[in-house]
Write an enzyme that holds these catalytic residues in place. Structure first.
Site, PDB file in Angstrom:
ATOM      1  N   SER A 204       0.806  -1.213   0.000  1.00  0.00           N
ATOM      2  CA  SER A 204       0.000   0.000   0.000  1.00  0.00           C
ATOM      3  C   SER A 204       0.842   1.267   0.000  1.00  0.00           C
ATOM      4  CB  SER A 204      -0.941   0.007   1.209  1.00  0.00           C
ATOM      5  OG  SER A 204      -0.219  -0.131   2.412  1.00  0.00           O
TER       6      SER A 204
ATOM      7  N   HIS B  32      -1.831  -2.829  -6.034  1.00  0.00           N
ATOM      8  CA  HIS B  32      -2.347  -2.379  -4.734  1.00  0.00           C
ATOM      9  C   HIS B  32      -3.844  -2.602  -4.689  1.00  0.00           C
ATOM     10  CE1 HIS B  32      -3.235   1.172  -1.822  1.00  0.00           C
ATOM     11  NE2 HIS B  32      -3.320   0.016  -1.223  1.00  0.00           N
TER      12      HIS B  32
ATOM     13  N   GLU C 298      -4.931  -0.310  -7.973  1.00  0.00           N
ATOM     14  CA  GLU C 298      -3.838   0.546  -8.442  1.00  0.00           C
ATOM     15  C   GLU C 298      -2.719  -0.347  -8.963  1.00  0.00           C
ATOM     16  OE1 GLU C 298      -2.952   4.744  -6.215  1.00  0.00           O
ATOM     17  OE2 GLU C 298      -2.691   2.968  -4.993  1.00  0.00           O
TER      18      GLU C 298
ATOM     19  N   ASN D  42      -3.231   6.436  -1.363  1.00  0.00           N
ATOM     20  CA  ASN D  42      -2.809   6.628   0.029  1.00  0.00           C
ATOM     21  C   ASN D  42      -2.062   7.944   0.226  1.00  0.00           C
ATOM     22  OD1 ASN D  42      -4.004   4.392   1.122  1.00  0.00           O
ATOM     23  ND2 ASN D  42      -2.183   3.108   1.030  1.00  0.00           N
TER      24      ASN D  42
END
Length: 378
Positions: free
Chosen positions: A79, A100, A112, A150
Site C-alpha cells: 500500500s 495495490h 492501483e 494513500n
C-alpha cells in the site's frame, strides 16, 4: 490454512447473499488450492505476494518466487512501499509490478497498478489485464511513497488528527465529512482499515514528505497504542460482539491526552475547538487532499486528472457526485482553493501551503477539464 479459510469466508458470504449459485460456489472453490512450499509455481504466469508491509520480507518472498516461477510476472500488493525498493531484491526487476488492492479486497472496486521506472511494459499490461478479469476498475500510477490513493488520503487523515488533538470531538469531525459526502468519516475509516495498517502507511508517507504529512502526536499515540480497530472491537469507536459500531470510545481521549470540547453556546462563544464548524472541518481535511492530487499529477504519479478522480472515488469513497478531486477544484475554482489554503497556512504553518501546480492553475485561471458543453469533458 488461514488463507483457505479466508477464501471460504468470501465465497460463503457470496453464497449466503445469493450472489452466486451453489454450483458456481463449488466451481470457484475448486479453483483454489494451498501449499506450504513452492511446488506448483513453475508454470505460473503471475505471482502476487501479499505478506506484511515489511521491505525485507517482501524482497525475500519475491526473490524466492522468482526462482520458483522463472517465467512469471511478480506483483507486490503493497500500500505504500515504493516498488523500486522492493524490486531491488530480484534478479530481473523488470518483472516486478505493484498491484495495490484495497481492503476488503472482495468488495472494494479499485486496483492501483504501480509502474516503477524499471518495470517492463509487459508486466504492467499483465497486471492490468488480470485486474480487469477480476472485475476491478484499474488505474495505472507511477511509483513513489503512498502511490496515489494513500498519498492523497494521508493529509486528509492527518488533518482530522490535528483537529482531534485540538479537542474537536471525533463524532463532530466524522459527521462533518459524512455530511459533505464521504460514506464514513476519517476516524471510522481508520477503524475499518485497522489502526496498525494506518500507522504503517502514515509512517511511510510522513517520512517521505516531511512536515506537511506529519501526523499529530495525539493521533500517533492512538495509532501506536495496540488498538486494532474494528477487527479487534477496539479503536476510536466501541463495537459489540458482532462488530457493530456503538459510538465513540471515551477512553481514546485519555489515551491521546486530549480533552474534548464541551458543547454549548458558552463554549462556542469562548472560541477554540468548540467553535469549529462543519465547514472548517471540511476545508481543513479536504482542501489539502485536493492540493496533494495536483502534486501527484505534477510529479508524474498520475498521467491524467481523470485517473486521479477515478482512483479517489473508487479507492477511498470520495463523494461520487463531486466527481473527484480535480472535478472539485474545477467546480470551486483553483483560485478559491488556493485562497483557502493560504488562509489556513497562516494559522497552521507547514501543512497548508499550496503546491506549485495548483498555484499556477489559480494564477492562470486554468481548469483540469474543458468547460461543460465544449465537447471535451468526457
Amino acid at each position: 490454512a488461514k488463507g483457505l479459510a479466508a477464501v471460504e469466508g468470501v465465497l460463503g458470504e457470496a453464497l449466503a447473499k445469493r450472489r452466486v449459485t451453489r454450483l458456481e460456489h463449488a466451481q470457484q472453490r475448486a479453483l483454489v488450492t494451498g501449499t506450504a512450499d513452492w511446488s506448483g509455481f513453475r508454470r505460473a504466469d503471475l505471482v502476487v505476494e501479499a505478506v506484511f508491509e515489511d521491505l525485507a520480507l517482501k524482497r525475500q518472498v519475491l526473490a524466492d518466487a522468482e526462482r520458483a516461477a522463472p517465467g512469471a510476472v511478480l506483483a507486490t500488493n503493497t500500500s505504500t512501499i515504493p516498488i523500486a525498493a522492493i524490486a531491488e531484491g530480484v534478479g530481473q526487476p523488470g518483472r516486478v509490478v505493484g498491484m495495490h488492492f484495497f481492503s476488503p479486497v472482495g468488495k472494494m472496486p479499485l486496483l492501483e497498478v504501480v509502474r516503477a521506472p524499471s518495470t517492463a511494459p509487459e508486466a504492467v499490461s499483465t497486471a492490468v489485464a488480470y485486474g480487469r478479469r477480476l472485475g476491478k476498475t484499474v488505474i495505472v500510477v507511477g511509483d513513489g511513497p503512498g502511490f496515489y490513493v494513500n498519498r492523497i488520503l494521508a493529509p486528509y487523515l492527518n488533518e482530522a488528527g490535528w483537529l482531534f488533538a485540538e479537542g474537536v470531538p471525533i463524532e463532530r469531525i466524522d459527521d462533518a465529512l459524512v455530511g459533505w459526502g464521504f460514506p464514513v468519516g476519517p476516524f471510522q475509516l481508520m477503524d475499518e482499515v485497522g489502526l496498525d495498517v494506518a500507522a504503517k502507511a502514515g509512517a511511510v508517507v510522513g517520512d517521505a514528505f516531511g512536515a506537511r504529512m506529519a501526523p499529530a502526536p495525539a493521533l500517533r499515540r492512538v495509532l501506536q497504542s495496540g488498538r486494532p480497530g474494528r477487527k479487534g472491537r477496539q479503536g476510536f469507536y466501541k463495537y459489540d460482539g458482532d462488530g457493530k459500531r456503538q459510538g465513540v470510545d471515551p477512553s481514546v481521549y485519555a489515551l491521546a491526552q486530549v480533552t474534548p470540547a464541551k458543547p454549548g453556546a458558552a463554549a462556542v462563544a469562548a472560541g477554540g475547538a468548540a467553535a469549529v464548524t462543519a465547514d472548517d472541518v471540511v476545508q481543513r481535511c479536504v482542501y489539502p487532499m485536493l492540493d496533494e492530487a495536483v502534486r501527484c499529477l505534477d510529479d508524474g504519479v498520475l498521467a491524467l486528472p481523470r485517473d486521479g478522480d477515478v482512483g479517489a472515488v473508487f479507492g477511498i469513497g470520495y463523494p461520487p457526485f463531486r466527481g473527484g478531486p480535480f472535478r472539485t477544484i474545477d467546480a470551486l475554482g483553483a483560485a478559491e482553493v488556493v485562497r483557502v489554503l493560504e488562509r489556513l497556512a497562516m494559522g497552521h504553518p507547514g501543512r497548508f501551503a499550496p503546491g506549485a501546480g495548483l498555484a499556477a492553475a489559480a494564477a492562470e485561471g486554468r481548469r483540469f477539464y474543458p468547460p461543460p458543453g465544449t465537447g471535451g469533458e468526457a
